[in-house]
Every structure is written in structure tokens, then in C-alpha cells.
Design a protein around this motif. Structure first.
Motif, PDB file in Angstrom:
ATOM      1  N   GLY A  41       0.817  -1.205   0.000  1.00  0.00           N
ATOM      2  CA  GLY A  41       0.000   0.000   0.000  1.00  0.00           C
ATOM      3  C   GLY A  41       0.852   1.257   0.000  1.00  0.00           C
ATOM      4  N   MET A  42       0.163   2.377  -0.071  1.00  0.00           N
ATOM      5  CA  MET A  42       0.813   3.693  -0.051  1.00  0.00           C
ATOM      6  C   MET A  42       0.238   4.512   1.096  1.00  0.00           C
ATOM      7  SD  MET A  42       2.734   6.208  -1.028  1.00  0.00           S
ATOM      8  CE  MET A  42       3.471   5.691  -2.574  1.00  0.00           C
ATOM      9  N   TYR A  67      -0.627  -0.449  -6.637  1.00  0.00           N
ATOM     10  CA  TYR A  67      -0.953  -0.420  -5.214  1.00  0.00           C
ATOM     11  C   TYR A  67      -2.365  -0.952  -4.986  1.00  0.00           C
ATOM     12  CZ  TYR A  67       3.249   2.290  -4.242  1.00  0.00           C
ATOM     13  OH  TYR A  67       4.553   2.689  -4.102  1.00  0.00           O
ATOM     14  N   TYR A 275       7.163   0.804  -5.347  1.00  0.00           N
ATOM     15  CA  TYR A 275       6.288  -0.334  -5.634  1.00  0.00           C
ATOM     16  C   TYR A 275       7.035  -1.420  -6.411  1.00  0.00           C
ATOM     17  CZ  TYR A 275       2.625  -3.327  -7.318  1.00  0.00           C
ATOM     18  OH  TYR A 275       1.868  -4.441  -7.585  1.00  0.00           O
TER      19      TYR A 275
END
Length: 283
Positions: A41-42, A67, A275
């Protein structure tokens, strides 16, 4: 630099300052484990500049990168319902929101918990503590407050987490402030979102050791890298040995690896590089 920090950094240095998988150690590339795609995730603090002008468009670009989840940190004028709608439209999922200490300990807690349900998250995260509490007595007071708030969170179907900064790992009067929170909060009520950069910067025990000593207490991580000069770096381009850190992540209860960069020159380039590293990492 104190001995604890030197020890941490000497064990952490194992990833060369180069982007991509060229920075991983041989043991990481030979291993079979990987971060599940649903766990990458971010943390949206990284993307605060583009979010301020185009919230939905920023989410869409994160989803295009790959993501799966986000941690909410600042709504930029949008309601929780607005953000949930944009998340649903872009097929992203919020797993948590950062909520100030004064809010969670006050009368606004019920609304904060309701908002996290609206967002679709499962963790309410206190991002930092007031400087006036940075003492053993202050942290013991916080631990009691966290147990109370954690019970309210559990009763609403959520869990309270705490996010660390470097000062949380200070030793004051012979006592580690972070250890006070770990030892004096109820594991059933309070967990931790461990920021790997600040754990290293603050001279904490290696995260892999924390995962073993305090199992299942770290459901979420902030995966943030450190440049050789101590600055922030895109994940995989700095000196922190993430394969070593993640080796015991399952014992620590880690479910979410949330990328964060506090000051990216180009937020989207940073998001893509981080990522790419995490999605290809084997450890």
C-alpha cells in the motif's frame, strides 16, 4: 551516534544505494517468500502535494502502478464518504487513518471511529505524541490512555495502533520510551504501525527483533528507506536491509507494507520505484 544506533545501522546496511532489485542481498533473491500484492500500500502523506489538487486522479495513478491499499493521512477538504467513493471507483482500499492524539482521547473519538468505518479501514492510528509527554511518566500516562481508547476501538470493531518517530526510541532515565508503550499496553487492545526509517534513525532494536519479542503487535509497517547520508530515500534505493527486517514479519503479525517517503522530489516517480522494488522482492 550511540552504540545501539550503530549496532542497528551496521546490521541494517545490506542494501546498496541503487534503485530496483540490484540493491537486494543474495539471500533475498534466492528466497521464495514475497509480499502479497494485497499487502502493498501507499501511505498518502507521501502524495499530499498531488492529492491537494486532484485527489481522485492521484488515487487512480496509484492503482495503475499496482498499489492495492492506502493509509489515509489528511483529507484535503473531502469527507470520509467522499474519499470512500473515490477509493471504490479506483479499486483501492483504505486500511487505516491517522488521527491526532487529542482527538482520540477526547469527545471526538466516536466520530473518528465512525469515519474509519466509512473509509473501510480497520485501524485507527495515532501518528505522534505531544512533546510535553516525552518522558517515562508521560509515556506511562499515554499507555493508560491507549488502553482506554483501544477498548473503545475494539468495541466498535476496530483496533488502535501507534506510529513511531525517532524520538519515541529515546532512552530517558535509563528507560526506552517505546518499550514503555510496548510493555504497558494491552496487546489485545493496542498495536503498532512501525515506521522502519524512524526505528533505524532513533536507534531502536532491529525491527526483525521487535517482531520476535513482541509477536503479532505490528499489523502495519511504514516502509521508508534511508539514504547513506540519513535523508529519506525511495524504497530499495537506500541502506536499510528490508529482506532482513521482513524475515520475521509473519511473527510480528504484519499484514500491510505501506510505502512512505516524507519529501519525494517527484511523488509519482517515488511511488513507482518503491512499488517496483517491493513487488519484486523475495526474502
Amino acid at each position: 551516534m550511540d552504540r545501539t544506533r550503530r549496532t542497528f545501522l551496521s546490521t541494517a546496511v545490506g542494501v546498496a544505494a541503487a534503485a530496483g532489485l540490484g540493491a537486494t542481498s543474495a539471500s533475498a533473491t534466492e528466497a521464495r517468500r514475497r509480499i502479497p500484492p494485497s499487502g502493498i500500500g501507499m501511505h498518502l502523506y507521501t502524495m499530499r502535494t498531488p492529492l491537494a489538487t486532484d485527489f481522485r486522479g492521484t488515487l487512480e495513478r496509484l492503482a495503475e502502478i499496482g498499489y492495492a491499499t492506502v493509509g489515509v493521512s489528511g483529507r484535503h477538504g473531502h469527507s470520509a464518504a467522499d474519499i470512500r467513493r473515490m477509493l471504490d471507483e479506483t479499486r483501492l482500499r483504505a486500511v487505516l487513518e491517522h488521527v491526532g492524539y487529542d482527538i482520540v482521547k477526547g469527545a471526538a473519538l466516536p466520530q473518528a471511529l465512525e469515519d474509519i468505518h466509512t473509509l473501510g479501514g480497520k485501524w485507527i492510528v495515532v501518528p505522534s505524541l505531544p512533546g510535553s509527554l516525552h518522558s517515562p511518566a508521560g509515556y506511562r500516562e499515554v499507555a493508560k490512555e491507549f488502553n482506554r481508547v483501544g477498548l473503545a476501538a475494539r468495541e466498535s470493531g476496530l483496533k488502535l495502533l501507534y506510529h513511531n518517530h525517532g524520538t519515541d526510541h529515546q532512552v530517558v532515565d535509563g528507560v526506552s520510551l517505546y518499550d514503555i508503550l510496548l510493555s504497558e499496553t494491552d496487546p489485545e487492545l493496542v498495536g503498532f504501525e512501525l515506521d522502519l526509517y524512524w526505528a533505524a534513525n532513533g536507534g531502536a532494536s532491529a525491527p526483525g527483533e521487535l517482531f520476535v519479542r513482541h509477536p503479532r503487535r505490528f499489523p502495519a509497517l511504514h516502509v521508508k528507506d534511508m539514504a547513506p547520508n540519513g535523508d529519506f530515500a525511495d524504497v530499495g534505493s537506500g541502506v536499510l536491509d528490508f529482506p532482513a527486517m521482513f524475515d520475521t514479519a509473519r511473527q510480528g503479525g504484519v499484514k500491510q507494507w505501506l510505502v512512505e517517503h516524507d519529501a519525494p522530489a517527484d511523488p509519482f516517480a517515488s511511488a513507482l520505484a518503491s512499488y517496483t522494488y517491493l513487488s519484486r522482492l523475495r526474502y
